[in-house]
Design a protein around this motif. Structure first.
Motif, short mmCIF file in Angstrom:
data_model
loop_
_atom_site.label_atom_id
_atom_site.label_comp_id
_atom_site.label_asym_id
_atom_site.label_seq_id
_atom_site.Cartn_x
_atom_site.Cartn_y
_atom_site.Cartn_z
N LEU A 1 -11.83 -13.33 2.19
CA LEU A 1 -12.83 -12.27 2.41
C LEU A 1 -13.92 -12.29 1.34
O LEU A 1 -14.96 -11.68 1.51
N ALA B 1 -4.53 1.72 1.20
CA ALA B 1 -4.83 0.50 1.95
C ALA B 1 -6.30 0.49 2.32
O ALA B 1 -6.78 1.41 2.95
N GLN B 2 -7.01 -0.52 1.92
CA GLN B 2 -8.42 -0.60 2.24
C GLN B 2 -8.68 -1.84 3.06
O GLN B 2 -9.77 -2.36 3.11
N MET B 3 -7.62 -2.31 3.66
CA MET B 3 -7.68 -3.57 4.36
C MET B 3 -7.11 -3.34 5.75
O MET B 3 -6.15 -2.62 5.89
N PRO C 1 0.82 -1.22 0.00
CA PRO C 1 0.00 0.00 0.00
C PRO C 1 0.85 1.27 0.00
O PRO C 1 2.02 1.24 0.36
N ALA C 2 0.24 2.38 -0.38
CA ALA C 2 0.87 3.70 -0.25
C ALA C 2 0.48 4.24 1.12
O ALA C 2 -0.71 4.34 1.42
N SER D 1 -13.87 2.16 3.66
CA SER D 1 -13.76 2.15 2.20
C SER D 1 -15.14 2.00 1.58
O SER D 1 -15.32 2.24 0.39
N TYR E 1 -15.87 -4.68 -7.43
CA TYR E 1 -15.81 -3.57 -6.48
C TYR E 1 -14.81 -3.89 -5.37
O TYR E 1 -14.09 -3.02 -4.89
N LEU F 1 -11.88 -6.24 5.56
CA LEU F 1 -12.00 -5.05 4.72
C LEU F 1 -12.17 -3.86 5.65
O LEU F 1 -12.72 -4.00 6.74
N ARG G 1 -5.51 -13.50 1.20
CA ARG G 1 -6.58 -12.78 1.91
C ARG G 1 -7.94 -12.93 1.24
O ARG G 1 -8.94 -12.42 1.73
N PRO H 1 -10.18 -3.84 -6.03
CA PRO H 1 -9.18 -2.81 -5.75
C PRO H 1 -8.79 -2.71 -4.27
O PRO H 1 -7.71 -2.23 -3.95
N LEU H 2 -9.67 -3.16 -3.40
CA LEU H 2 -9.35 -3.07 -1.97
C LEU H 2 -8.14 -3.95 -1.62
O LEU H 2 -7.47 -3.73 -0.63
N PHE H 3 -7.88 -4.94 -2.44
CA PHE H 3 -6.74 -5.83 -2.20
C PHE H 3 -5.45 -5.28 -2.81
O PHE H 3 -4.37 -5.77 -2.51
N ASN H 4 -5.59 -4.29 -3.71
CA ASN H 4 -4.43 -3.72 -4.39
C ASN H 4 -3.54 -4.82 -4.99
O ASN H 4 -2.33 -4.80 -4.87
#
Lengths: 350, 152
Positions: free
Chosen positions: A296, B23-25, A80-81, B119, A320, B115, A293, A323-326
């Protein structure tokens, strides 16, 4: 003041003085534990992230590389950033990582001028097998523990904008010259390449910058977080339809339950909200190999709801969540799951 | 058949995709082994006022197909009243409830991930939902922090 109190005060003062200078270091450790350890391991040995506590790694990268990697992350490559950390906090984390190995090298900042065309030929021959034909990196996450695969450590994406922005030419060169002991990345000097060959490869890797947004950093776009279809059948028939449709798509029904089951007294559940769970081991296996992961997303599920006399079937939208997993390697799996959900919902309500 | 709830989201998607890189996790590592961390997780969820509604294996059959661990679970949890209330007012949230945390072994240690509810703000732009997401986020942080700091 009683002698005992004085003693206590002196001890207290001494303690304060002792702990104050150590504060910054402590901070870095704590910030690392909170933000990084989940992926890179408490002691930097790796996990979902690649190992950081490697002598050869630390000896070849400047602090600015660590700093920029933390600040910008690697879009589409899990890392992540950390936009939520301020410069000082990031510097403290860099300091903590440094405590695991050698100090930063003094690398010249001058770019390397090699023959990128020749570099490409060498890259195809010596690097593509691990780092991908276009430097897109290998699938999966950092270090594998339970998931058998070809590479014990993931080969990073070299065409990633986050990597290219952080890595000076001289650092890439050092990495190719020295390799990283304890990882599949070997020294290409020892593999028989010349320094000029290595310069050519570095120039080729640098040329990935012109690609303008590597495929690995593409994120799926979803119009809606939920997929919803209306059913003209009654509740029970709709549930049966969902099950049939899922089985028709090679899934096994593993469970059917009311949404609040397990949260309320048995017998008092809301019978107007039912979940049908199903799964396909091969899909699960493939997805877990890309990202541990993804549980989920699991198990797959369609929810049947009755509200104000209308029956609806709904599911999450995998596009949807992706992207939360990047993790851009999940994009294909999520596109596939999107199509499957759409097909099941449609068939169940047809 | 009829596809509803669509148009509104298109706009949100366009507005917000650029921010989705972050980061959304929410993830933590526990130095405890899987069974201990699993116990710690369930008790932390209860301490936070939630009910564990189900512990789901997703790995039955995984070991048969060459996967070397079966220490992988999805833990579902919620508060009955909250779930009833929210899904009545916001049925579009249904597929995401009850909330879940995945927990899996990494050698002697254990990883937990969820999650980040915040987000979801972008796709469910509603004030009272925003308040729920914020509370869930805090609760999940607290739960995971409790697991992380649980003593060996």
């Amino acid at each position: 003041m009683k002698p005992g109190d004085r003693m206590r005060l002196i001890t207290l003062l001494a303690l304060t003085m002792l702990t104050a200078p150590a504060q910054a270091e402590f901070n870095g450790e704590q910030l690392y534990a909170r933000n990084c350890a989940a992926c890179h391991g408490m002691d930097g040995k790796g996990g979902v992230g690649v190992p950081l506590a490697l002598d050869d790694f630390l000896a070849s990268v400047p602090d600015s590389y660590l700093f920029k990697t933390i600040r910008n992350g690697r879009p589409g490559r899990v890392m992540p950033a950390f936009t939520n950390l301020d410069d000082e906090q990031i510097r403290a984390i860099v300091g903590h990582i440094r405590s695991w190995g050698p100090p930063q090298p003094s690398l010249s900042g001058s770019p390397i001028k090699g023959n990128a065309g020749h570099g490409k030929l060498l890259f195809d021959k010596h690097c593509a097998a691990c780092h991908g034909a276009n430097g897109e990196g290998s699938p999966g996450t950092g270090v594998t523990f339970s998931r058998p695969r070809d590479l014990p450590i993931l080969a990073p994406a070299l065409n990633n904008p986050g990597f290219l922005k952080a890595a000076p030419d001289q650092m890439i060169k050092q990495t190719l010259m020295n390799g990283r002991k304890g990882t599949p990345m070997v020294s290409f000097l020892e593999m028989g390449l010349s320094e000029s060959d290595i310069n050519d490869i570095v120039s080729y890797v640098r040329s990935f910058e012109n690609e303008n947004g590597a495929a690995t950093s593409i994120q799926l776009e979803a119009e809606t977080p939920v997929l919803v279809y209306e059913s003209s059948y009654d509740f029970a028939t709709t549930v049966e339809n969902v099950k049939k449709a899922a089985i028709g798509k090679n899934f096994r029904i593993i469970r059917e339950q009311y949404l609040d089951q397990g949260m309320v007294e048995p017998g008092t559940e809301n019978t107007g909200q039912k979940m049908v769970y199903f799964c396909n081991f091969q899909l699960i296996n493939e997805a877990l190999a890309i990202d541990p992961r993804v549980g989920l997303f699991m198990p797959c599920r369609v929810t049947v709801v009755e509200q104000d006399g209308v029956i609806k079937v709904m599911s999450i939208n995998p596009k949807y969540l992706s992207p939360l997993f990047n993790n851009s390697y999940l994009n294909r799996a999520c596109n596939e799951m999107y199509d499957i959900y759409e097909a099941i919902l449609e068939e169940a309500t047809l | 058949m009829k596809f509803i709830y669509k148009g509104v989201w298109v706009l949100c998607a366009l507005l917000f995709t650029s921010q989705l890189f972050a980061a959304q996790m929410i993830m933590v590592r526990s130095t405890q082994s899987f069974p201990e961390a699993m116990l710690a997780l369930q008790s932390a969820i209860k301490q936070q006022g939630y009910t564990v509604s189900r512990v789901q294996r997703v790995d039955i059959g995984l070991t048969n197909s060459g996967y070397q661990t079966d220490k992988y679970r999805v833990v579902f949890f919620g508060k009955a009243e909250e779930v009833h209330e929210l899904t009545r007012k916001h049925p579009e949230l249904l597929p995401y409830l009850p909330w879940k945390i995945v927990i899996f072994a990494e050698q002697d240690e254990t990883l937990l991930a969820s999650l980040d509810p915040e987000s979801f703000n972008r796709f469910f732009p509603d004030d009272d939902l925003g308040a729920s997401f914020e509370r869930w986020r805090k609760d999940i942080y607290d739960i995971l922090e409790r697991v992380r700091s649980a003593e060996n």
